[in-house]
Design an enzyme around this catalytic site. Structure first.
Site, PDB file in Angstrom:
ATOM      1  N   LYS A  81       0.736  -1.079  -0.019  1.00  0.00           N
ATOM      2  CA  LYS A  81       0.209   0.328   0.143  1.00  0.00           C
ATOM      3  C   LYS A  81       0.790   1.259  -0.158  1.00  0.00           C
ATOM      4  O   LYS A  81       1.525   1.418   0.440  1.00  0.00           O
ATOM      5  CB  LYS A  81      -1.216  -0.187   1.568  1.00  0.00           C
ATOM      6  CG  LYS A  81      -2.395   1.153   1.047  1.00  0.00           C
ATOM      7  CD  LYS A  81      -2.900   0.686   2.450  1.00  0.00           C
ATOM      8  CE  LYS A  81      -4.096   2.134   2.735  1.00  0.00           C
ATOM      9  NZ  LYS A  81      -4.338   1.632   4.082  1.00  0.00           N
ATOM     10  N   SER A 155      -9.221   2.760   2.647  1.00  0.00           N
ATOM     11  CA  SER A 155      -8.760   2.929   2.164  1.00  0.00           C
ATOM     12  C   SER A 155      -6.719   1.639   1.378  1.00  0.00           C
ATOM     13  O   SER A 155      -6.325   2.691   1.256  1.00  0.00           O
ATOM     14  CB  SER A 155      -6.961   3.945   2.930  1.00  0.00           C
ATOM     15  OG  SER A 155      -6.391   3.195   4.050  1.00  0.00           O
ATOM     16  N   SER A 179     -10.167   0.179   7.490  1.00  0.00           N
ATOM     17  CA  SER A 179      -9.391   0.390   6.017  1.00  0.00           C
ATOM     18  C   SER A 179      -8.720  -0.093   5.358  1.00  0.00           C
ATOM     19  O   SER A 179      -8.202  -0.991   4.223  1.00  0.00           O
ATOM     20  CB  SER A 179      -8.010   1.219   6.070  1.00  0.00           C
ATOM     21  OG  SER A 179      -8.712   2.678   6.525  1.00  0.00           O
TER      22      SER A 179
END
Length: 459
Positions: A81, A155, A179
């Site tokens: 990520k 996210s 997330s």
């Protein structure tokens, strides 16, 4: 198993194939890069793919394999990520990069690299990782592999979509209010929000203790194998990967419907998925009874103060806050109004909530809860929306997530079927601090009884 099939087998199975010598690390990586080239134009998974660097890493991993070395992820391609530093690359966090390329890896990336995992690229996130959808003015929308009109969540939306689309077998995520769990549920994956402190996040807390790093995988074993690499080593319990293969003793499970906002509306199919999961757990020998944690409304205030002030502190450290999206700047402006004293009292109040939950976990081993309360938002649902509208809209979907960030407890997202339009649904399993072994064991038992990883999105 041919290479294309191996892409869908998950990181743990890929690691086993590499150990067995039925595939080489360079050949597996080339299959991953071909798959990324094929699907990324439609899904928008990666901000950047490290093709040349990954090829060098795969060659080195194969040298280590040939020399007889073994680790849980040696030679396995992994996506990271875009909130973790990768040496030599900028860290964008969904927007225009604010700092020069990182001089060293984040602790999680360093552990992955030391274990021989092959870092494939940085996956897309919302601006500063604020939202449960991955759609930015800088990089556009990341789409759900199961239904391209819908978001993959956030996210960690790029990471989840990359796993769900069969590009990589596992990816890193982070969870400050859902997330990891939200994109895992949206994309039909297993995801684990880890206990605060289990994984090294560097010298400073993020969002005042709300956010932690966690793994995303097609199967429980994939996340467990990654956790064996990235977790700190001073917590007992043996290998996480072994726990994923071991049925737990009969557990006392609390089915908890109440949130700090009270009882909230849940879309009928998603409520039914929770009830069906409860019945499956009973069939596996566990006791499941309806019982709500004794927390009241306080976790909501705890979360909002730490989230808003956390965003403000994050933005205050940036050299170019004017590059941020307008709603990000607005959230930061609200957070700046929270005094230091209020923040300090909020953090101190966590102790009482933790004490209440310790009592609750004397009576129960695990909590079963819903996840996102409705269908995944469509792409563009919040495009151009202001901070208040976006925050109010997403708050309707997330009430079951933030409590466990406030307390720092582990929470697993477990697939629970698909709805009438084919979108994945999921539920949560929550445990006490450092209860990852038990959650992996229970989720692994559920997966063996009701496998979920065989289905693939028809891209």
């Amino acid at each position: 198993m041919d290479l294309d099939e191996l892409l869908w087998a998950g990181a743990d199975a890929q690691a086993q194939a590499l150990r067995d010598g039925t595939v080489s690390a360079p050949d597996l990586l080339e299959a991953v890069l071909r798959r990324a080239d094929a699907v990324d134009p439609r899904l928008n998974l990666f901000r950047i793919v490290y093709a040349a660097e990954a090829r060098a890493a795969a060659a080195e991993a194969q040298r280590r394999l040939d020399a007889g070395e073994r680790t849980p992820l040696l030679g396995v391609p992994i996506a990271v990520k875009d909130d973790l530093d990768v040496a030599g690359d900028v860290t964008g966090m969904g927007g225009r990069p604010q700092f020069p390329p990182a001089e060293q890896d984040a602790p999680t990336v360093a552990r992955l690299r030391a274990a021989g995992a092959v870092i494939v690229g940085h996956t897309n996130t919302p601006d500063r990782c604020l939202w449960p959808f991955t759609e930015t003015l800088t990089h556009g929308a990341t789409r759900n592999p199961w239904h391209l009109d819908h978001t993959s969540g956030g996210s960690s939306g790029g990471s989840a979509a990359a796993v769900a689309a069969g590009v990589v077998g596992a990816a890193t995520g982070s969870d400050g209010g859902g997330s990891v769990r939200i994109p895992a549920m949206f994309c039909g994956l297993f995801g684990l929000k880890t206990t605060r402190g289990l994984i090294d996040m560097g010298p400073e807390e993020h969002w005042h203790g709300l956010s932690v790093v966690g793994p995303l995988g097609r199967r429980v074993a994939d996340a467990a194998a990654m956790l064996d690499v990235i977790a700190e080593e001073d917590h007992p319990g043996g290998l996480y990967r072994d726990s994923a293969d071991t049925d737990p003793e009969p557990l006392r499970i609390a089915l908890a419907w109440r949130t700090p906002l009270g009882k909230v509306p849940i879309e009928a199919q998603r409520k039914q998925a929770v009830l069906e999961t409860a019945e499956r757990l009973r069939a596996l020998g566990h006791e499941v009874v309806v019982a709500d944690p004794p927390l009241g409304v306080r976790p909501t205030q705890q979360f909002m103060i730490r989230y808003l002030r956390g965003v403000a502190d994050d933005v205050a450290a940036l050299p170019h806050p004017e590059w941020l999206e307008p709603r990000t700047r607005r959230i930061a402006a609200v957070g700046r109004r929270i005094p230091d004293g209020v923040l300090a009292r909020t953090r101190a109040a966590e102790h009482d909530l933790d004490g209440r939950m310790r009592g609750f976990f004397h009576d129960f081993d695990v909590i079963l809860q819903p996840g996102w309360t409705g269908r995944q938002p469509r792409i563009g649902r919040y495009h151009g929306a202001g901070a208040a509208h976006t925050l109010a809209g997403v708050s309707m979907g997330i009430p079951y997530f933030p409590t466990w960030n406030v307390l720092g407890y582990p929470a697993a997202a477990v697939p629970a079927g698909r709805d009438s339009v084919g979108l994945p649904m999921g539920v949560q399993l929550i445990g006490p601090s450092f209860g990852e072994h038990q959650l992996l064991s229970l989720a692994g038992q559920l997966e063996r009884a009701h496998p979920w990883a065989g289905d693939r999105p028809a891209l």
